[in-house]
Design a protein around this motif. Structure first.
Motif, PDB file in Angstrom:
ATOM      1  N   LEU A 120       0.835  -1.203   0.000  1.00  0.00           N
ATOM      2  CA  LEU A 120       0.000   0.000   0.000  1.00  0.00           C
ATOM      3  C   LEU A 120       0.870   1.253   0.000  1.00  0.00           C
ATOM      4  CD1 LEU A 120      -2.882   1.243   0.312  1.00  0.00           C
ATOM      5  CD2 LEU A 120      -2.462   1.225   2.786  1.00  0.00           C
ATOM      6  N   ILE A 121       0.621   2.133  -0.973  1.00  0.00           N
ATOM      7  CA  ILE A 121       1.207   3.473  -0.982  1.00  0.00           C
ATOM      8  C   ILE A 121       0.078   4.440  -0.664  1.00  0.00           C
ATOM      9  CG2 ILE A 121       2.313   5.255  -2.373  1.00  0.00           C
ATOM     10  CD1 ILE A 121       3.671   3.071  -3.972  1.00  0.00           C
ATOM     11  N   SER A 122       0.107   5.020   0.504  1.00  0.00           N
ATOM     12  CA  SER A 122      -0.984   5.893   0.941  1.00  0.00           C
ATOM     13  C   SER A 122      -0.392   7.033   1.749  1.00  0.00           C
ATOM     14  CB  SER A 122      -1.981   5.104   1.798  1.00  0.00           C
ATOM     15  OG  SER A 122      -3.043   5.923   2.227  1.00  0.00           O
ATOM     16  N   PHE A 123      -0.749   8.255   1.386  1.00  0.00           N
ATOM     17  CA  PHE A 123      -0.184   9.417   2.081  1.00  0.00           C
ATOM     18  C   PHE A 123      -1.183  10.555   2.053  1.00  0.00           C
ATOM     19  CE2 PHE A 123       1.149   9.249  -2.312  1.00  0.00           C
ATOM     20  CZ  PHE A 123       0.880  10.505  -2.808  1.00  0.00           C
ATOM     21  N   PHE A 124      -1.098  11.395   3.056  1.00  0.00           N
ATOM     22  CA  PHE A 124      -2.047  12.498   3.186  1.00  0.00           C
ATOM     23  C   PHE A 124      -1.759  13.601   2.174  1.00  0.00           C
ATOM     24  CE2 PHE A 124      -3.296  16.645   4.825  1.00  0.00           C
ATOM     25  CZ  PHE A 124      -4.647  16.425   5.061  1.00  0.00           C
ATOM     26  N   SER A 125      -2.824  14.137   1.589  1.00  0.00           N
ATOM     27  CA  SER A 125      -2.784  15.383   0.826  1.00  0.00           C
ATOM     28  C   SER A 125      -4.135  16.054   1.032  1.00  0.00           C
ATOM     29  CB  SER A 125      -2.510  15.134  -0.662  1.00  0.00           C
ATOM     30  OG  SER A 125      -3.539  14.356  -1.248  1.00  0.00           O
ATOM     31  N   ASN A 126      -4.302  17.233   0.511  1.00  0.00           N
ATOM     32  CA  ASN A 126      -5.513  18.008   0.766  1.00  0.00           C
ATOM     33  C   ASN A 126      -6.764  17.212   0.393  1.00  0.00           C
ATOM     34  OD1 ASN A 126      -7.028  20.290   1.481  1.00  0.00           O
ATOM     35  ND2 ASN A 126      -7.108  20.979  -0.635  1.00  0.00           N
ATOM     36  N   GLY A 127      -7.665  17.038   1.349  1.00  0.00           N
ATOM     37  CA  GLY A 127      -8.918  16.334   1.104  1.00  0.00           C
ATOM     38  C   GLY A 127      -8.856  14.840   1.326  1.00  0.00           C
ATOM     39  N   PHE A 128      -7.673  14.299   1.636  1.00  0.00           N
ATOM     40  CA  PHE A 128      -7.538  12.848   1.786  1.00  0.00           C
ATOM     41  C   PHE A 128      -8.020  12.410   3.168  1.00  0.00           C
ATOM     42  CE2 PHE A 128      -5.014   9.083   2.984  1.00  0.00           C
ATOM     43  CZ  PHE A 128      -5.376   8.228   1.945  1.00  0.00           C
ATOM     44  N   PRO A 129      -8.882  11.369   3.251  1.00  0.00           N
ATOM     45  CA  PRO A 129      -9.401  10.898   4.546  1.00  0.00           C
ATOM     46  C   PRO A 129      -8.414   9.937   5.210  1.00  0.00           C
ATOM     47  CG  PRO A 129     -10.462   9.698   2.765  1.00  0.00           C
ATOM     48  CD  PRO A 129      -9.526  10.681   2.119  1.00  0.00           C
ATOM     49  N   LEU A 130      -7.440  10.481   5.920  1.00  0.00           N
ATOM     50  CA  LEU A 130      -6.375   9.655   6.497  1.00  0.00           C
ATOM     51  C   LEU A 130      -6.920   8.651   7.505  1.00  0.00           C
ATOM     52  CD1 LEU A 130      -3.370   9.026   6.693  1.00  0.00           C
ATOM     53  CD2 LEU A 130      -3.161  10.854   8.392  1.00  0.00           C
ATOM     54  N   GLU A 131      -7.870   9.071   8.327  1.00  0.00           N
ATOM     55  CA  GLU A 131      -8.443   8.144   9.316  1.00  0.00           C
ATOM     56  C   GLU A 131      -9.093   6.948   8.627  1.00  0.00           C
ATOM     57  OE1 GLU A 131      -9.493   6.258  12.679  1.00  0.00           O
ATOM     58  OE2 GLU A 131      -8.257   8.090  12.650  1.00  0.00           O
ATOM     59  N   LYS A 132      -9.802   7.201   7.534  1.00  0.00           N
ATOM     60  CA  LYS A 132     -10.451   6.128   6.781  1.00  0.00           C
ATOM     61  C   LYS A 132      -9.408   5.179   6.198  1.00  0.00           C
ATOM     62  CE  LYS A 132     -14.112   5.642   3.275  1.00  0.00           C
ATOM     63  NZ  LYS A 132     -14.937   6.387   2.279  1.00  0.00           N
ATOM     64  N   ALA A 133      -8.325   5.745   5.678  1.00  0.00           N
ATOM     65  CA  ALA A 133      -7.250   4.922   5.118  1.00  0.00           C
ATOM     66  C   ALA A 133      -6.595   4.081   6.216  1.00  0.00           C
ATOM     67  CB  ALA A 133      -6.214   5.812   4.435  1.00  0.00           C
ATOM     68  N   PHE A 134      -6.441   4.663   7.412  1.00  0.00           N
ATOM     69  CA  PHE A 134      -5.855   3.921   8.520  1.00  0.00           C
ATOM     70  C   PHE A 134      -6.746   2.739   8.910  1.00  0.00           C
ATOM     71  CE2 PHE A 134      -5.383   3.647  13.290  1.00  0.00           C
ATOM     72  CZ  PHE A 134      -4.211   2.903  13.248  1.00  0.00           C
ATOM     73  N   GLN A 135      -8.061   2.946   8.906  1.00  0.00           N
ATOM     74  CA  GLN A 135      -8.976   1.847   9.235  1.00  0.00           C
ATOM     75  C   GLN A 135      -8.914   0.757   8.163  1.00  0.00           C
ATOM     76  OE1 GLN A 135     -10.322   1.571  12.130  1.00  0.00           O
ATOM     77  NE2 GLN A 135      -9.550   3.610  12.713  1.00  0.00           N
ATOM     78  N   TYR A 136      -8.729   1.159   6.894  1.00  0.00           N
ATOM     79  CA  TYR A 136      -8.561   0.165   5.827  1.00  0.00           C
ATOM     80  C   TYR A 136      -7.290  -0.661   6.073  1.00  0.00           C
ATOM     81  CZ  TYR A 136      -7.061  -1.708   1.328  1.00  0.00           C
ATOM     82  OH  TYR A 136      -6.605  -2.537   0.330  1.00  0.00           O
ATOM     83  N   PHE A 137      -6.210   0.020   6.476  1.00  0.00           N
ATOM     84  CA  PHE A 137      -4.956  -0.669   6.755  1.00  0.00           C
ATOM     85  C   PHE A 137      -5.137  -1.692   7.878  1.00  0.00           C
ATOM     86  CE2 PHE A 137      -1.246  -0.789   9.583  1.00  0.00           C
ATOM     87  CZ  PHE A 137      -0.311  -1.380   8.734  1.00  0.00           C
ATOM     88  N   ARG A 138      -5.881  -1.314   8.893  1.00  0.00           N
ATOM     89  CA  ARG A 138      -6.104  -2.232  10.017  1.00  0.00           C
ATOM     90  C   ARG A 138      -6.971  -3.408   9.592  1.00  0.00           C
ATOM     91  NH1 ARG A 138      -7.534   1.300  15.348  1.00  0.00           N
ATOM     92  NH2 ARG A 138      -6.814  -0.581  16.390  1.00  0.00           N
ATOM     93  N   LEU A 139      -7.867  -3.183   8.633  1.00  0.00           N
ATOM     94  CA  LEU A 139      -8.752  -4.251   8.166  1.00  0.00           C
ATOM     95  C   LEU A 139      -8.006  -5.248   7.280  1.00  0.00           C
ATOM     96  CD1 LEU A 139     -11.681  -5.394   7.729  1.00  0.00           C
ATOM     97  CD2 LEU A 139     -11.802  -3.860   5.740  1.00  0.00           C
ATOM     98  N   ARG A 140      -7.220  -4.736   6.324  1.00  0.00           N
ATOM     99  CA  ARG A 140      -6.616  -5.613   5.309  1.00  0.00           C
ATOM    100  C   ARG A 140      -5.160  -5.987   5.603  1.00  0.00           C
ATOM    101  NH1 ARG A 140     -11.082  -7.658   3.412  1.00  0.00           N
ATOM    102  NH2 ARG A 140     -12.423  -6.171   2.314  1.00  0.00           N
ATOM    103  N   LYS A 141      -4.481  -5.169   6.398  1.00  0.00           N
ATOM    104  CA  LYS A 141      -3.100  -5.431   6.812  1.00  0.00           C
ATOM    105  C   LYS A 141      -2.130  -5.623   5.642  1.00  0.00           C
ATOM    106  CE  LYS A 141      -4.556  -7.561  11.172  1.00  0.00           C
ATOM    107  NZ  LYS A 141      -6.004  -7.317  10.944  1.00  0.00           N
ATOM    108  N   PRO A 142      -2.132  -4.725   4.657  1.00  0.00           N
ATOM    109  CA  PRO A 142      -1.100  -4.804   3.620  1.00  0.00           C
ATOM    110  C   PRO A 142       0.229  -4.269   4.153  1.00  0.00           C
ATOM    111  CG  PRO A 142      -2.397  -2.836   3.289  1.00  0.00           C
ATOM    112  CD  PRO A 142      -3.017  -3.554   4.473  1.00  0.00           C
ATOM    113  N   PHE A 143       1.295  -4.483   3.409  1.00  0.00           N
ATOM    114  CA  PHE A 143       2.566  -3.845   3.734  1.00  0.00           C
ATOM    115  C   PHE A 143       2.463  -2.388   3.294  1.00  0.00           C
ATOM    116  CE2 PHE A 143       6.650  -2.210   2.348  1.00  0.00           C
ATOM    117  CZ  PHE A 143       7.441  -2.448   3.465  1.00  0.00           C
TER     118      PHE A 143
END
Length: 892
Positions: free
Chosen positions: A47-70
């Motif tokens: 997973l390549i995921s990073f904050f930028s304007n308008g990006f839902p970081l909390e939502k992305a973090f919950q996805y990471f906890r659900l799927r557990k990708p590298f």
């Protein structure tokens, strides 16, 4: 978001990863990220995921906890970067030096994400948010500030604690002259503004007061990490110097590679490790042999450096393979992996429909006259509509008709001087590429019979070598982008083109690069009815131009101007007197052209030509001279009855066009020929410039001393350029309609065939099974009118109409259709969404201050979102409503 994930640096790195044939790249896309539950997000290994304007970081973090990708960068530790207080606290804890600072917190202190707090406590052994802060400040005197119980003296820096707020102020001491320099995100070529006089600190909000560091060589350092063991660094001119951004030929801020010291490399290691960001950028200051970190930015890439892209792709590949090696066995026994939602359930880009302006061209020029002499009338050959002559025999026939009229007094029904001028210009331009004659019949208003014609002679407007480079570069980037997003889009591609030579030349260059050298002309269809100028819209456009002429020639101030409306509000820098602004612009032109004439007389034809070592695009010193004299003659007219000077604001297009063209293709000549004769002949640069021995390009390995001399030193040309730019942006947009009803009428009359084709193509991609692409290459006029229709069809836009600005070469409007397939077991119909993207093309406001390389080409600006996602059926309905307008029926 999409702008970041589909940026050029990201595309370059991902394409290198794909080339290893070990990875498939899946873009989640904004529609999925913002609108879908995380359970429906694609499943991935890395997973390549990073904050930028308008990006839902909390939502992305919950996805990471659900799927557990590298994850390349820690998602939870990206919350560290939101507050500069937390950043400073982290830097202090890991032993990275920062400037002395004091903090005032009026918001109760930083808010720390609970999971982040646990992670830091467990891994680093301390709690966040425990730093000492004050709640109020006191200005003891003009130079001293008390924060809590501590003192800081000017000069100091005032930074908002909110890391997304880039309004940073620097307060200077009375010994330095006082005042404040306000830094902000780059706007054009400005990054800061100085305000003299006494200035109090801000009283609302939370701030960090930091000791001002007088850095070495007036530069700061940008550091980019790739994991713990690699760091790349570049210097740039500090924004505190003068607020002026120096740009290279790509339009990017000029930066110079620098080596990091052992201490600085250690800081890079510590920052990347502590903040959990393998790909990370941070800012350094160097002063008196010491280095200090002043900010940590998170995910950042170096721009325009192939060596860096190679290294980044290699490091990511190695790290991915290491992670895969340690995780492969677990995947076969993890019950959660069975029956997971695949990436097929995401929103997929299925259709791309790109309306694009042609590339860089030579200045267009024309002369026209209404004639009724029989030999000229016979050129119509009985036609009731416009006749165009492009071939040599046709052009000679038109020239013969003019000469025949002049040699036969009994057939002379027109002004002899007008005929002589037309014949002279046509004879001299007849061999130029792109020269053409248009014969436009005009009817008597009473009888309806054709009793005269408008004879229009045009030359120039040919695609330049820079245009070829621009087209190829844009096409290569588009191809790379689409290969990442959805490679199947390239399986069904069709190109529509105007008949104009510059448009066809753009299609040839663009297509060659987009199809990677494969044959493609069988995919091209020339559609003059759809992509050439519309004669139906000419009358209403002339009404708009007439109002603009009246508005700008009214002799009084704006408050008394009878042609004023809210849509005619002038930009601040144009003042309150439209005619006075035009007069000042024309006065500068007159002075410059007078100097040019004197320099030609003094230097002679050969001497003037030698002011520039190399010429391109079939240009010569004589053609330059002729073009500029014609611009002045066309811009400033004298009423034969009253003797009053009238200005034609519509001609500002030719003025601005020439200024920009010469700034790119004739930079040295433009700067030298308009100097006063005394300065020109006495300048020590004269011989060096004329021989080509002097270059103002800076090598990346040798940064200049700051502040450097301006690249372009002719200040009156600079002033003319900025006045012309202001006027061009104001006038050109309104030539396609001043008030919304007029913009709609002109837009519909000019663009109905294109609108019909777009609607048909949008419908086809919905009902068809395969992904597809369509290009529509055209002229500037169609870009203006189509953009106006998008604004007027009630689709919510992200860019206000007033902020659109210049639609430069290769401006493009992209209609993107996304398809969402239903879940595997759901009996649901597929969903479709439309989003419109926009790029203003090869645009640079400060073209005189750019380093120009041998290609003379400006880079095309990246596309940005123009509208939000709209259900496709709703968008088609809104576009189709435009076709129900009476003006659309009239066009039909």
């Amino acid at each position: 978001m999409d702008t970041k994930s589909r940026s050029k640096p990201m595309t370059n790195i991902l394409n290198r990863l794909i080339a290893t044939k070990r990875y498939e790249v899946i873009f989640f896309g904004e529609k999925t990220i913002l609108d879908e539950d995380i359970e429906k997000w694609p499943v991935c290994d890395f997973l390549i995921s990073f904050f930028s304007n308008g990006f839902p970081l909390e939502k992305a973090f919950q996805y990471f906890r659900l799927r557990k990708p590298f994850s390349v960068n820690s998602l939870v530790r990206q919350f560290l970067l939101f507050d500069r207080r937390i950043v400073l606290e982290m830097l202090k804890q890991i032993g990275v030096p920062t400037p002395r600072h004091l903090i005032v917190s009026r918001d109760g202190g930083p808010q720390v994400h609970p999971v982040l707090q646990r992670v830091v406590e467990q891994r680093m052994g301390f709690s966040l948010g425990t730093m000492e802060t004050a709640t109020q400040v006191e200005e003891i005197d003009e130079d001293t500030l008390r924060v809590g119980s501590e003192i800081i003296r000017k000069p100091f820096v005032e930074k908002p604690c909110d890391a997304e707020d880039h309004n940073i102020y620097i307060y200077y001491s009375t010994e330095q002259g006082g005042g404040v320099r306000k830094l902000f995100r780059k706007i054009g070529n400005k990054s800061s503004e100085f305000y003299p006089g006494p200035c109090s600190v801000r009283r609302e909000g939370s701030y960090i007061y930091e000791e001002f560091i007088d850095v070495d060589n007036a530069v700061d350092v940008k550091v980019y990490t790739l994991g713990k063991d690699y760091a790349h660094a570049e210097t740039r001119k500090s924004p505190v110097v003068d607020g002026h951004v120096r740009r290279n030929s790509d339009g990017k801020e000029m930066r110079f590679v620098t080596q990091l010291s052992p201490d600085e490399l250690e800081y890079a290691y510590l920052v990347s490790e502590a903040f959990g960001q393998r790909v990370c950028g941070f800012d350094l200051l160097r002063a008196n042999g010491q280095s200090m970190v002043i900010d940590v930015n998170g995910w950042s890439f170096v721009k325009g450096n192939d060596s860096y892209y190679d290294t980044a792709a290699h490091i990511l590949d190695v790290r991915f393979q290491e992670a895969l090696h340690h995780r492969w066995f677990a995947r076969f026994v993890d019950a959660e992996n069975v029956g997971r939602v695949t990436y097929e359930s995401r929103w997929v880009l299925k259709g791309v429909f790109n309306v694009c302006r042609h590339a860089d061209r030579t200045p267009k020029q024309k002369v026209k006259c209404v004639l009724s002499s029989p030999p000229v009338m016979q050129l119509l050959d009985g036609a009731k509509t416009e006749v165009i002559f492009r071939q040599k025999p046709e052009l000679h026939r038109a020239l013969d008709a003019l000469k025949c009229t002049l040699s036969s007094p009994n057939q002379l029904a027109d002004s002899q001087s007008s005929l002589e001028h037309l014949a002279d210009v046509l004879e001299r331009k007849i061999d130029f590429p792109g020269t053409k004659v248009q014969i436009k019949p005009q009817k008597d208003k009473k009888s309806g019979a054709i009793d005269r014609v408008q004879f229009v002679l045009k030359w120039g407007g040919e695609c330049t070598h820079a245009g070829i480079v621009q087209s190829q570069d844009l096409a290569e980037n588009m191809r790379k982008d689409l290969l990442l997003i959805n490679r199947h889009l390239l399986d069904d591609v069709k190109i529509y083109s105007s008949t104009e030579r510059r448009v066809l030349s753009t299609v040839s260059s663009y297509g060659g690069a987009f199809f990677d050298g494969a044959k493609f002309m069988d995919r091209v269809e020339v559609r003059s009815d759809m992509l050439d100028d519309s004669t139906v819209a000419k009358d209403e456009m002339e009404v708009a131009k007439s109002q603009l002429r009246d508005f700008f020639n009214f002799p009084g101030p704006l408050s008394e101007n009878p042609y004023y409306s809210p849509s005619m509000k002038l930009p601040k820098d144009m003042g309150k007197h439209p005619r006075a602004f035009l007069q000042k612009t024309c006065d500068i032109m007159c002075r410059l052209i007078e100097r040019m004439e004197r320099n030609f007389d003094d230097l002679g034809k050969d001497g003037a030509s030698e002011l520039q070592h190399e010429w391109c695009c079939n240009e010569t010193a004589d053609l330059f001279r002729e073009r500029w004299k014609k611009i002045l003659n066309d811009f400033q007219l004298v009423d034969k009855k009253t003797g009053e000077v009238l200005y034609d604001p519509a001609k500002v297009g030719e003025l601005y066009d020439s200024l920009k063209y010469d700034a790119l293709h004739n930079r040295h000549f433009l700067e030298r020929i308009f100097m006063s004769p005394e300065k020109l002949t006495s300048s020590p640069m004269h011989e060096a410039l004329s021989s080509g021995q002097v270059s103002r390009s800076y090598e990346h390995s040798a940064p200049p001393e700051y502040p450097p001399d301006p690249l372009f030193t002719q200040q009156e040309v600079r002033e003319l350029y900025y006045k012309a730019k202001l006027l061009f942006d104001f006038v050109t947009q309104r030539e396609y309609g001043i008030e919304p009803p007029q913009r709609k009428k002109i837009g519909i009359q000019a663009s109905v065939p294109l609108l019909r084709q777009l609607i048909a193509d949008l419908n086809d991609v919905k009902v068809g099974k395969s992904a597809r692409m369509r290009f529509y290459f055209t002229k500037e006029s169609h870009i203006h009118t189509l953009l106006n229709l998008v604004f007027l069809c009630d689709m919510q836009t992200m860019i206000p109409y007033e902020k659109v600005g210049e639609l430069d070469y290769l401006t493009h409007i992209i209609f993107e259709v996304y398809e969402r397939k239903p879940d595997v077991d759901a009996a649901l119909a597929r969903e479709y969404s439309l989003r419109i993207g926009f790029s203003p093309g090869a645009n640079c406001f400060h073209v005189l201050d750019m380093n120009v390389d041998a290609t003379h080409a400006l880079k095309v600006l990246p596309r940005r979102n123009f509208t939000y996602h709209v259900p496709l059926d709703k968008a088609i309905e809104k576009l189709r409503e435009l076709l129900d307008d009476p003006n659309a029926q009239q066009e039909n």
